[in-house]
Scaffold this motif. Structure first.
Motif, PDB file in Angstrom:
ATOM      1  N   LEU A 147     -54.366  46.679 -32.650  1.00  0.00           N
ATOM      2  CA  LEU A 147     -53.685  47.236 -31.487  1.00  0.00           C
ATOM      3  C   LEU A 147     -53.065  48.595 -31.799  1.00  0.00           C
ATOM      4  CD1 LEU A 147     -51.796  44.027 -30.272  1.00  0.00           C
ATOM      5  CD2 LEU A 147     -53.994  44.901 -29.444  1.00  0.00           C
ATOM      6  N   MET A 148     -52.885  49.373 -30.740  1.00  0.00           N
ATOM      7  CA  MET A 148     -52.125  50.602 -30.820  1.00  0.00           C
ATOM      8  C   MET A 148     -50.630  50.234 -30.708  1.00  0.00           C
ATOM      9  SD  MET A 148     -54.499  52.700 -28.113  1.00  0.00           S
ATOM     10  CE  MET A 148     -53.355  54.064 -27.963  1.00  0.00           C
ATOM     11  N   PRO A 149     -49.721  51.071 -31.228  1.00  0.00           N
ATOM     12  CA  PRO A 149     -49.948  52.356 -31.885  1.00  0.00           C
ATOM     13  C   PRO A 149     -50.105  52.261 -33.404  1.00  0.00           C
ATOM     14  CG  PRO A 149     -47.620  52.058 -31.544  1.00  0.00           C
ATOM     15  CD  PRO A 149     -48.290  50.833 -30.975  1.00  0.00           C
ATOM     16  N   GLU A 150     -49.982  51.043 -33.964  1.00  0.00           N
ATOM     17  CA  GLU A 150     -50.125  50.934 -35.420  1.00  0.00           C
ATOM     18  C   GLU A 150     -51.511  51.350 -35.881  1.00  0.00           C
ATOM     19  OE1 GLU A 150     -47.450  47.422 -34.163  1.00  0.00           O
ATOM     20  OE2 GLU A 150     -49.155  48.540 -33.370  1.00  0.00           O
ATOM     21  N   LEU A 257     -55.479  61.836 -24.645  1.00  0.00           N
ATOM     22  CA  LEU A 257     -56.196  62.349 -25.808  1.00  0.00           C
ATOM     23  C   LEU A 257     -55.321  62.269 -27.059  1.00  0.00           C
ATOM     24  CD1 LEU A 257     -58.691  63.747 -27.011  1.00  0.00           C
ATOM     25  CD2 LEU A 257     -57.678  65.944 -26.336  1.00  0.00           C
ATOM     26  N   ALA A 258     -54.041  62.605 -26.905  1.00  0.00           N
ATOM     27  CA  ALA A 258     -53.132  62.580 -28.051  1.00  0.00           C
ATOM     28  C   ALA A 258     -52.866  61.144 -28.525  1.00  0.00           C
ATOM     29  CB  ALA A 258     -51.817  63.255 -27.685  1.00  0.00           C
ATOM     30  N   ALA A 259     -52.682  60.215 -27.571  1.00  0.00           N
ATOM     31  CA  ALA A 259     -52.332  58.840 -27.927  1.00  0.00           C
ATOM     32  C   ALA A 259     -53.540  58.036 -28.403  1.00  0.00           C
ATOM     33  CB  ALA A 259     -51.680  58.147 -26.730  1.00  0.00           C
ATOM     34  N   PHE A 260     -54.680  58.216 -27.721  1.00  0.00           N
ATOM     35  CA  PHE A 260     -55.866  57.415 -28.029  1.00  0.00           C
ATOM     36  C   PHE A 260     -56.779  58.091 -29.047  1.00  0.00           C
ATOM     37  CE2 PHE A 260     -54.308  55.427 -24.319  1.00  0.00           C
ATOM     38  CZ  PHE A 260     -54.942  54.231 -24.126  1.00  0.00           C
ATOM     39  N   ARG A 261     -56.592  59.391 -29.252  1.00  0.00           N
ATOM     40  CA  ARG A 261     -57.454  60.184 -30.129  1.00  0.00           C
ATOM     41  C   ARG A 261     -58.914  60.115 -29.674  1.00  0.00           C
ATOM     42  NH1 ARG A 261     -54.903  59.064 -36.205  1.00  0.00           N
ATOM     43  NH2 ARG A 261     -52.737  59.104 -35.557  1.00  0.00           N
ATOM     44  N   ILE A 262     -59.071  60.030 -28.381  1.00  0.00           N
ATOM     45  CA  ILE A 262     -60.387  60.033 -27.763  1.00  0.00           C
ATOM     46  C   ILE A 262     -60.201  60.538 -26.342  1.00  0.00           C
ATOM     47  CG2 ILE A 262     -60.227  57.654 -26.933  1.00  0.00           C
ATOM     48  CD1 ILE A 262     -63.224  57.360 -27.500  1.00  0.00           C
ATOM     49  N   SER A 263     -61.150  61.290 -25.844  1.00  0.00           N
ATOM     50  CA  SER A 263     -61.026  61.844 -24.498  1.00  0.00           C
ATOM     51  C   SER A 263     -61.060  60.736 -23.457  1.00  0.00           C
ATOM     52  CB  SER A 263     -62.167  62.835 -24.229  1.00  0.00           C
ATOM     53  OG  SER A 263     -62.175  63.212 -22.858  1.00  0.00           O
ATOM     54  N   PRO A 267     -67.118  57.584 -22.503  1.00  0.00           N
ATOM     55  CA  PRO A 267     -67.498  56.248 -22.005  1.00  0.00           C
ATOM     56  C   PRO A 267     -67.031  55.088 -22.870  1.00  0.00           C
ATOM     57  CG  PRO A 267     -69.348  57.767 -21.824  1.00  0.00           C
ATOM     58  CD  PRO A 267     -68.290  58.476 -22.621  1.00  0.00           C
ATOM     59  N   VAL A 268     -66.722  55.342 -24.131  1.00  0.00           N
ATOM     60  CA  VAL A 268     -66.195  54.263 -24.980  1.00  0.00           C
ATOM     61  C   VAL A 268     -64.844  53.797 -24.457  1.00  0.00           C
ATOM     62  CG1 VAL A 268     -65.386  53.677 -27.298  1.00  0.00           C
ATOM     63  CG2 VAL A 268     -67.445  55.054 -27.004  1.00  0.00           C
ATOM     64  N   ALA A 269     -64.032  54.754 -23.988  1.00  0.00           N
ATOM     65  CA  ALA A 269     -62.713  54.430 -23.437  1.00  0.00           C
ATOM     66  C   ALA A 269     -62.754  54.227 -21.932  1.00  0.00           C
ATOM     67  CB  ALA A 269     -61.723  55.543 -23.779  1.00  0.00           C
ATOM     68  N   SER A 270     -63.707  54.864 -21.265  1.00  0.00           N
ATOM     69  CA  SER A 270     -63.855  54.782 -19.815  1.00  0.00           C
ATOM     70  C   SER A 270     -65.302  54.437 -19.488  1.00  0.00           C
ATOM     71  CB  SER A 270     -63.470  56.121 -19.167  1.00  0.00           C
ATOM     72  OG  SER A 270     -62.105  56.422 -19.393  1.00  0.00           O
ATOM     73  N   PRO A 271     -65.666  53.144 -19.591  1.00  0.00           N
ATOM     74  CA  PRO A 271     -67.073  52.764 -19.404  1.00  0.00           C
ATOM     75  C   PRO A 271     -67.651  53.165 -18.053  1.00  0.00           C
ATOM     76  CG  PRO A 271     -65.625  50.833 -19.462  1.00  0.00           C
ATOM     77  CD  PRO A 271     -64.812  51.998 -19.938  1.00  0.00           C
ATOM     78  N   LEU A 272     -66.826  53.339 -17.045  1.00  0.00           N
ATOM     79  CA  LEU A 272     -67.307  53.808 -15.751  1.00  0.00           C
ATOM     80  C   LEU A 272     -68.035  55.137 -15.884  1.00  0.00           C
ATOM     81  CD1 LEU A 272     -67.403  53.900 -12.612  1.00  0.00           C
ATOM     82  CD2 LEU A 272     -65.075  54.832 -12.672  1.00  0.00           C
ATOM     83  N   ARG A 273     -67.658  55.952 -16.856  1.00  0.00           N
ATOM     84  CA  ARG A 273     -68.197  57.298 -16.988  1.00  0.00           C
ATOM     85  C   ARG A 273     -69.412  57.367 -17.903  1.00  0.00           C
ATOM     86  NH1 ARG A 273     -65.367  60.999 -14.344  1.00  0.00           N
ATOM     87  NH2 ARG A 273     -63.516  60.157 -13.305  1.00  0.00           N
ATOM     88  N   GLY A 274     -69.946  56.210 -18.267  1.00  0.00           N
ATOM     89  CA  GLY A 274     -71.167  56.178 -19.057  1.00  0.00           C
ATOM     90  C   GLY A 274     -72.373  55.840 -18.207  1.00  0.00           C
ATOM     91  N   GLU A 275     -73.509  55.682 -18.865  1.00  0.00           N
ATOM     92  CA  GLU A 275     -74.727  55.244 -18.183  1.00  0.00           C
ATOM     93  C   GLU A 275     -74.663  53.729 -17.998  1.00  0.00           C
ATOM     94  OE1 GLU A 275     -77.093  57.157 -16.906  1.00  0.00           O
ATOM     95  OE2 GLU A 275     -75.854  58.867 -17.503  1.00  0.00           O
ATOM     96  N   LEU A 276     -74.894  53.266 -16.770  1.00  0.00           N
ATOM     97  CA  LEU A 276     -74.712  51.852 -16.460  1.00  0.00           C
ATOM     98  C   LEU A 276     -76.031  51.157 -16.125  1.00  0.00           C
ATOM     99  CD1 LEU A 276     -71.402  52.021 -14.372  1.00  0.00           C
ATOM    100  CD2 LEU A 276     -71.719  51.921 -16.847  1.00  0.00           C
ATOM    101  N   ASN A 277     -77.120  51.699 -16.619  1.00  0.00           N
ATOM    102  CA  ASN A 277     -78.423  51.073 -16.415  1.00  0.00           C
ATOM    103  C   ASN A 277     -78.691  50.040 -17.514  1.00  0.00           C
ATOM    104  OD1 ASN A 277     -78.555  53.579 -18.073  1.00  0.00           O
ATOM    105  ND2 ASN A 277     -80.618  52.835 -18.477  1.00  0.00           N
ATOM    106  N   ASN A 278     -79.601  49.106 -17.237  1.00  0.00           N
ATOM    107  CA  ASN A 278     -80.067  48.130 -18.230  1.00  0.00           C
ATOM    108  C   ASN A 278     -78.934  47.322 -18.867  1.00  0.00           C
ATOM    109  OD1 ASN A 278     -82.811  48.914 -17.919  1.00  0.00           O
ATOM    110  ND2 ASN A 278     -82.436  50.669 -19.254  1.00  0.00           N
ATOM    111  N   LEU A 279     -78.012  46.887 -18.029  1.00  0.00           N
ATOM    112  CA  LEU A 279     -76.918  46.048 -18.505  1.00  0.00           C
ATOM    113  C   LEU A 279     -77.177  44.599 -18.107  1.00  0.00           C
ATOM    114  CD1 LEU A 279     -73.888  48.340 -17.598  1.00  0.00           C
ATOM    115  CD2 LEU A 279     -74.936  48.008 -19.854  1.00  0.00           C
ATOM    116  N   PRO A 280     -76.563  43.646 -18.793  1.00  0.00           N
ATOM    117  CA  PRO A 280     -76.790  42.234 -18.461  1.00  0.00           C
ATOM    118  C   PRO A 280     -76.097  41.860 -17.159  1.00  0.00           C
ATOM    119  CG  PRO A 280     -75.054  42.425 -20.087  1.00  0.00           C
ATOM    120  CD  PRO A 280     -75.621  43.813 -19.918  1.00  0.00           C
TER     121      PRO A 280
END
Length: 349
Positions: A147-150, A257-263, A267-280
């Motif tokens: 877990l964050m922030p540790e 970005l500062a807290a998560f060290r990721i934008s 899509p890793v943090a915001s899956p909505l913004r990735g490609e959503l094809n070929n999912l189960p």
């Protein structure tokens, strides 16, 4: 001096737009989704009181002390639940097996708990994992991700990925291949769930037979309308995160970005913004009054547009992740019956 200040502001805005490139996803708004009507019930008032108790548990505390109090309170709620399942600790990957009597250990559910990536544990969510084991006739592995922030956000992501890859060939009795695999999670864990199935698709591992996301956070940019419009109607998230609505979105993106060290657009943090094809086959549950409603509706609409079999079922006026209030809340029981029916459809399709 004024022109210098204006130039600096303009430069900051330009840099923000270039770095984050937040695409407008409003094209996925406005679709009609079936809503399950909810009749008034005394249990609803008791649930609200329990949520207020959660707030009182950390009142007056700040920083790490406040976070520890919240974590302890959540764990105490889970530990007080009367469950039928056997619990079995697992060291590597870290977590616990939850097994209802007589379940098939070759049928496995990876459960990823919620808690804003900073709280929650396998203990806090035993009410949910116990029900999942029973309805899926499966051994549930509740992963105890970092877990964050540790730890960094990506540490938790890696823990979930490791747990999934391990689960494919390891059960509660040792090294055996899985016959049926489900990935499920709530809130922050729902986001991890949706991120995970996209990673599995791209990694070449065996894909899950089904995925289930309960009130998931799918987009850390906080651009969906309900993130602001449903603050007053969300008794759980509203008091905690409603104040963020007063902060300009670009500042929130930099803060994320500062807290998560990721934008927040990754899509890793915001899956909505990735490609959503070929999912189960994926089932999403959301409440009409929670802040994350449109995170679910947008994800479902985009996934369907890209050809993935995603279902969204919404309930009227429920609290965020109302499933955790089983068996007290009738709608929680209704939601689990809906999950059971979904899994049966998947298996017989």
């Amino acid at each position: 001096m004024l022109w210098i200040l204006l130039a600096v502001v303009a430069l900051i805005i330009l840099i923000t737009l270039l770095i984050f490139r937040v695409k407008d996803l409003s094209e996925y708004d406005g679709q009609e989704w079936a809503i399950r009507q909810v009749a008034p019930n005394p249990a609803h008032d008791e649930v609200i009181e329990r949520i207020k108790e959660m707030g009182r548990a950390s009142r007056g505390l700040k920083g790490k002390a406040r976070l520890i109090a919240l974590r302890n309170h959540l764990d105490s709620l889970g530990e007080s639940v009367d469950i039928e399942s056997q619990l079995q600790h697992q060291d590597s990957p870290k977590g616990e097996w939850v097994m209802a009597p007589g379940v098939d250990p070759r049928r496995r559910v990876l459960y990823i708990h919620g808690g804003a990536w900073a709280a929650g544990s396998p203990r806090s969510h035993r009410a949910i994992t116990d029900r999942f084991s029973r309805l899926a006739n499966a051994a549930v592995f509740a992963v105890d991700y970092r877990l964050m922030p540790e730890h960094r956000f990506m540490d938790g992501i890696r823990d979930c990925r490791q747990a999934y890859a391990w689960l494919l060939n390891h059960g509660p009795d040792g090294e055996t291949a899985a016959d049926f695999v489900v990935v499920a999670g709530d809130s922050a864990g729902g986001s991890h769930t949706l991120s995970l199935i996209a990673w599995v698709r791209d990694s070449g591992l065996r894909q899950a037979d089904a995925a289930i996301a309960l009130s998931p956070s799918t987009d850390l940019t906080l651009t969906a309308p309900s993130n602001r419009e449903n603050i007053r109607t969300d008794p759980l998230l509203g008091p905690v995160f409603g104040g963020l609505s007063k902060i300009p979105l670009p500042l929130l993106w930099w803060g994320t970005l500062a807290a998560f060290r990721i934008s927040p657009t990754n899509p890793v943090a915001s899956p909505l913004r990735g490609e959503l094809n070929n999912l189960p086959p994926t089932l999403i549950h959301a409440s009409t009054t929670e802040m994350l409603l449109d995170n679910s509706t947008r994800y479902a609409a985009k996934a369907k547009a890209q050809g993935s079999p995603v279902e969204l079922h919404t309930w009227q006026n429920m609290v965020h992740v109302w499933h955790i209030f089983t068996p007290l809340l009738p709608e929680a029981n209704d939601a689990f019956e809906d999950i059971s029916a979904f899994l049966k459809r998947v298996e017989h399709s």
